[in-house]
Design an enzyme around this catalytic site. Structure first.
Site, PDB file in Angstrom:
ATOM      1  N   ASP A   1       0.946  -1.093   0.184  1.00 43.21           N
ATOM      2  CA  ASP A   1      -0.111   0.075  -0.139  1.00 43.21           C
ATOM      3  C   ASP A   1       0.880   1.012   0.048  1.00 43.21           C
ATOM      4  O   ASP A   1       2.220   1.213   0.214  1.00 43.21           O
ATOM      5  CB  ASP A   1      -0.880   0.019   1.239  1.00 43.21           C
ATOM      6  CG  ASP A   1      -2.368   0.828   0.877  1.00 43.21           C
ATOM      7  OD1 ASP A   1      -2.161   1.681   0.118  1.00 43.21           O
ATOM      8  OD2 ASP A   1      -3.148   0.732   1.647  1.00 43.21           O
TER       9      ASP A   1
HETATM   10  C1  BGC Z   1      -5.067   3.144   0.251  1.00 42.89           C
HETATM   11  C2  BGC Z   1      -5.334   2.264  -0.978  1.00 42.89           C
HETATM   12  C3  BGC Z   1      -5.233   2.832  -2.211  1.00 42.89           C
HETATM   13  C4  BGC Z   1      -4.110   3.551  -2.313  1.00 42.89           C
HETATM   14  C5  BGC Z   1      -3.779   4.121  -3.669  1.00 42.89           C
HETATM   15  C6  BGC Z   1      -3.806   3.914   0.064  1.00 42.89           C
HETATM   16  O1  BGC Z   1      -3.728   4.899   0.984  1.00 42.89           O
HETATM   17  O2  BGC Z   1      -5.061   2.451   1.511  1.00 42.89           O
HETATM   18  O3  BGC Z   1      -6.760   1.649  -0.460  1.00 42.89           O
HETATM   19  O4  BGC Z   1      -5.530   1.738  -3.231  1.00 42.89           O
HETATM   20  O5  BGC Z   1      -4.016   4.420  -1.340  1.00 42.89           O
HETATM   21  O6  BGC Z   1      -4.657   5.243  -3.847  1.00 42.89           O
END
Ligand code: BGC
Length: 752
Positions: A262
């Protein structure tokens, strides 16, 4: 060779270490290739030096195409970029929130919305959707409940499979399809006290019984990728969780796709307390995290680690240089295989032909699907004979801070959603012939300016009316007095729920509670429509309202769907995918609780499991609950036999249902099992299956379920590695009904 014909071994053999490490780097599109004034962006620099494997968040086909072109020119071996995006509940055509879609219990509909979103995303050159989010969520304080399929692993597992099928189809490399990315692996939905990003401490049995099954279902449905969660599980941060990523996900479940971090999740291992930047890089790579999103820690530290290895006594981390090089090869092979599975070596410009931008404005077809989805997602919680609105209710007072709102209807994580695509409730109602509409906002969404600032962080979504609240409420009360019926539009703003939007108390904000009280005192018939991203405690609202509809954030067609339901052009059929607490302090809350030695009603009137200051009569809306416009009578459940033996045998149980109303209705019949005696304490009941059936007025239908031995298996987990699903002989209680509370039981015996 892999499925697409690309020879990954050959390619890998020709790549330098730097090229391999470059493939593991994933960056946001941000402002694109150039930051303006002729300066190159970090992204442009990475593309030009072949130090990047993928980009997420591109918003146009032209920008994707230009990045791809430049990447191919820069890459000695013509390795294409991968484009990803958060396609969570629709793309430009925004559908209801995932928690709302889950309330449809309609997996064909879920699949259809995912397929539509995949088509819109693929038309912009996107190859991978960061969806489905399949975190089982049982604490309504946690803001990302909005993105989740709710509290139940069986429903979440069905949702995971349906979303995966919708996004990928039979062939994720086919036009109009994208790769699914199951997230967030794992137990991200169970943070301490509901605080986003906080760690999850739970019995391993809960991990295996509640949180892992949706991931297994997504993998079985063919999902090509998985995203790792920010939190720690059982003390080990997930980005370093080798036993769960390499051990369970790949080793036990057989997942052979791509694992992405993530957003800066690898870097954050240092803040978790796992050691220096280079240490955590080695640990994440070893744990099986193949791509590093945003942080660039792989890019920065892997070259030196691959030369010298690491021996960090403080954190107990030791890897030799050759081991690191092998791990780089492993991760790079997975990135390349993923690209090959998406057909990117055959057609790097897939979905981004030269020429004009596609017209992405919502189509009539997309709107029709979004409206149907919003109709099916709304849950009718109370109806004292006022809905559907009859011809005597012509003078309508539409009151509340969401009465004329558009942007909040989109809900959180609608990265391509546009407020202009939404028609507000006020506009839909005023377009309806034969209605005399009067409107008042009545109060602000929230009263605290600092909270409004937080909600407005991605752009203005709430506005504070500077007038004194007495004045705005008095205006609303006058409006209500003068009407046949009040429709009160209350709830949460879109950023009240979502990432890093945990709330202390899942209830209506204070100004809205005051408005409700004042409007209810007028005595005019009151229909309350709740827009929300989380299960709210709706006790006072339920008491005050004649009818109560939980509409969630319903997407671009949300308000139209509400009006369809209010006037009976459509009938409500949504069923709660998450329990609504009786009181905001009653969290976590879910139906599959375990029995204790001191249950309520167990003879210890004071010494019982519960809250001293929670009235037993307080309203909990149970998991699975929802009303329609027709009463459905359930017959007694019957079984084809009452005893069975072994793994192979099964028992058919069924129930007759009669639509006693005068409208067609969709009933969701739910099957729960409980195991009254086991080696460990087992939940009082667990959802095992469900069926939706449409019944015409007066029609009797029959629903059948097959109870299997597999349904009775439960996890025992002395350790992660030793976890096993077991089954005991003896009694099994089958519960069938319209929700998790109002069921009828049947006792079966399974001999061995
Ligand atoms: C979130 C994810 C997301 C990623 C990219 C993160 O902060 O937890 O769910 O896919 O950002 O935007």
């Amino acid at each position: 060779m892999n499925e697409s014909g690309a020879d990954i071994d050959d390619l890998l053999g020709r790549m330098t270490l730097a090229e391999k490490i470059g493939q593991l780097n994933l960056l946001p599109a941000g402002e694109g290739l150039v930051t303006g004034a002729g300066g190159g962006s970090r992204l442009a620099e990475r593309i030009d030096t072949a130090c990047i494997g993928g980009v997420f968040g591109t918003k146009s086909r032209a920008s994707a195409r230009s990045m791809q072109q430049r990447a191919l020119e820069a890459s000695r071996l013509n390795i294409p970029l991968l484009f990803a995006e958060d396609v969570i509940h629709g793309h430009r055509t925004v559908f209801p929130l995932p928690i709302a879609l889950a309330c449809s219990w309609d997996m064909e509909l879920v699949e259809e919305t995912a397929a539509f979103a995949a088509g819109e995303a693929a038309a912009l050159g996107i190859h991978q959707a960061y969806a489905p989010m399949i975190d089982v969520a049982r604490d309504p304080r946690w803001g990302r409940v909005a993105e989740s399929p709710g509290e139940d692993p069986t429903l979440a597992a069905r949702y995971a499979a349906a979303m995966t099928r919708g996004l990928q189809g039979d062939d994720p490399s086919a036009p109009g399809r994208v790769a699914a990315c199951l997230k967030h692996f794992v137990a991200y939905g169970a943070p301490e006290s509901g605080r986003d990003y906080d760690n999850a401490s739970m019995a391993l049995e809960d991990l295996f019984g509640a949180h892992l099954p949706p991931f297994e279902a997504g993998v079985r449905a063919g999902a090509l990728s998985v995203m790792v969660a920010f939190n720690a599980v059982a003390k080990l941060p997930m980005h370093a969780h080798e036993p769960l990523i390499e051990g369970w996900l790949r080793g036990r479940i057989g997942f052979d796709g791509l694992v992405v971090s993530d957003y800066t999740g690898i870097k954050e291992l240092t803040a978790h307390g796992l050691g220096r930047p280079e240490t955590v890089v080695a640990r994440a790579l070893h744990a099986g995290v193949d791509m590093d999103m945003v942080g660039e820690d792989y890019l920065e530290h892997l070259p030196a680690l691959a030369e010298g290895g690491i021996d960090d006594a403080e954190s107990g981390t030791r890897f030799g240089a050759s081991e690191i090089r092998k791990l780089v090869d492993r991760a790079c092979r997975r990135v390349l295989t993923f690209k090959a599975r998406l057909g990117l070596f055959d057609d790097p410009f897939r979905g981004m032909p030269e020429g004009s931008e596609p017209d992405v404005a919502p189509t009539a077809e997309g709107r029709a699907l979004a409206r149907r989805a919003a109709v099916r997602s709304a849950v009718l919680l109370k109806n004292e004979g006022v809905l559907p609105l009859g011809p005597d209710r012509r003078r309508i007072a539409l009151i509340g801070p969401f009465a004329d709102d558009r942007i909040n209807m989109l809900g959180t994580w609608a990265v391509c959603g546009q407020a202009d695509d939404v028609v507000s409730l006020r506009n839909v109602l005023s377009d309806r012939p034969g209605i005399e509409l009067r409107c008042a906002e009545g109060c602000n969404v929230v009263e605290e300016p600092w909270l409004a600032d937080r909600l407005n962080v991605f752009g203005p979504i709430v506005r504070l009316d500077p007038r004194p609240e007495e004045e705005t409420i008095a205006e609303a009360v006058a409006c209500a007095r003068d009407a046949d019926m009040v429709v009160l539009a209350l709830g949460e703003a879109k950023e009240h729920a979502g990432e890093s939007s945990s709330r202390l108390a899942p209830e209506l904000p204070a100004p809205q509670r005051r408005l409700l009280e004042a409007v209810a005192r007028t005595g005019t018939k009151l229909v309350v429509v709740i827009f929300a991203g989380r299960p709210l405690a709706l006790g006072p609202v339920t008491a005050a309202a004649d009818a109560l509809l939980l509409a969630w954030h319903g997407g671009i067609e949300g308000p139209r769907a509400i009006v369809d339901l209010l006037f009976g052009d459509a009938a409500p059929s949504g069923r709660l995918a998450a329990t609504l607490p009786a009181h905001p302090g009653q969290t976590p809350v879910f139906h599959a609780i375990e029995p204790t030695g001191r249950p309520s009603g167990g003879g210890f009137e004071k010494f019982r499991t519960g809250w001293l200051d929670l009235d037993d009569a307080a309203t909990v809306f149970p998991f699975g609950f929802g009303l329609g416009y027709s009463a459905v009578r359930y017959g007694a459940p019957v079984a084809d036999r009452l005893e069975a033996r072994g793994e192979e045998e099964s028992i058919e149980v069924g129930v007759d249902l009669t639509n006693e109303g005068d409208r067609s209705t969709i009933e969701t019949v739910q099957l729960y099992l409980s195991d009254p005696v086991a080696r460990v304490t087992r939940p009082v009941r667990e959802l095992k299956d469900f069926r939706r059936i449409t019944l015409q007025p007066g029609e009797t239908g029959h629903v059948r379920f097959t109870v299997t031995a597999a349904m009775q298996r439960y996890p025992l987990a002395p350790s992660l590695e030793e976890a096993a699903f077991v089954r005991d002989p003896g009694r099994i209680i089958v519960h069938i009904g319209p929700n998790s509370r109002d069921t009828q039981a049947l006792e079966l015996t399974w001999h061995g």
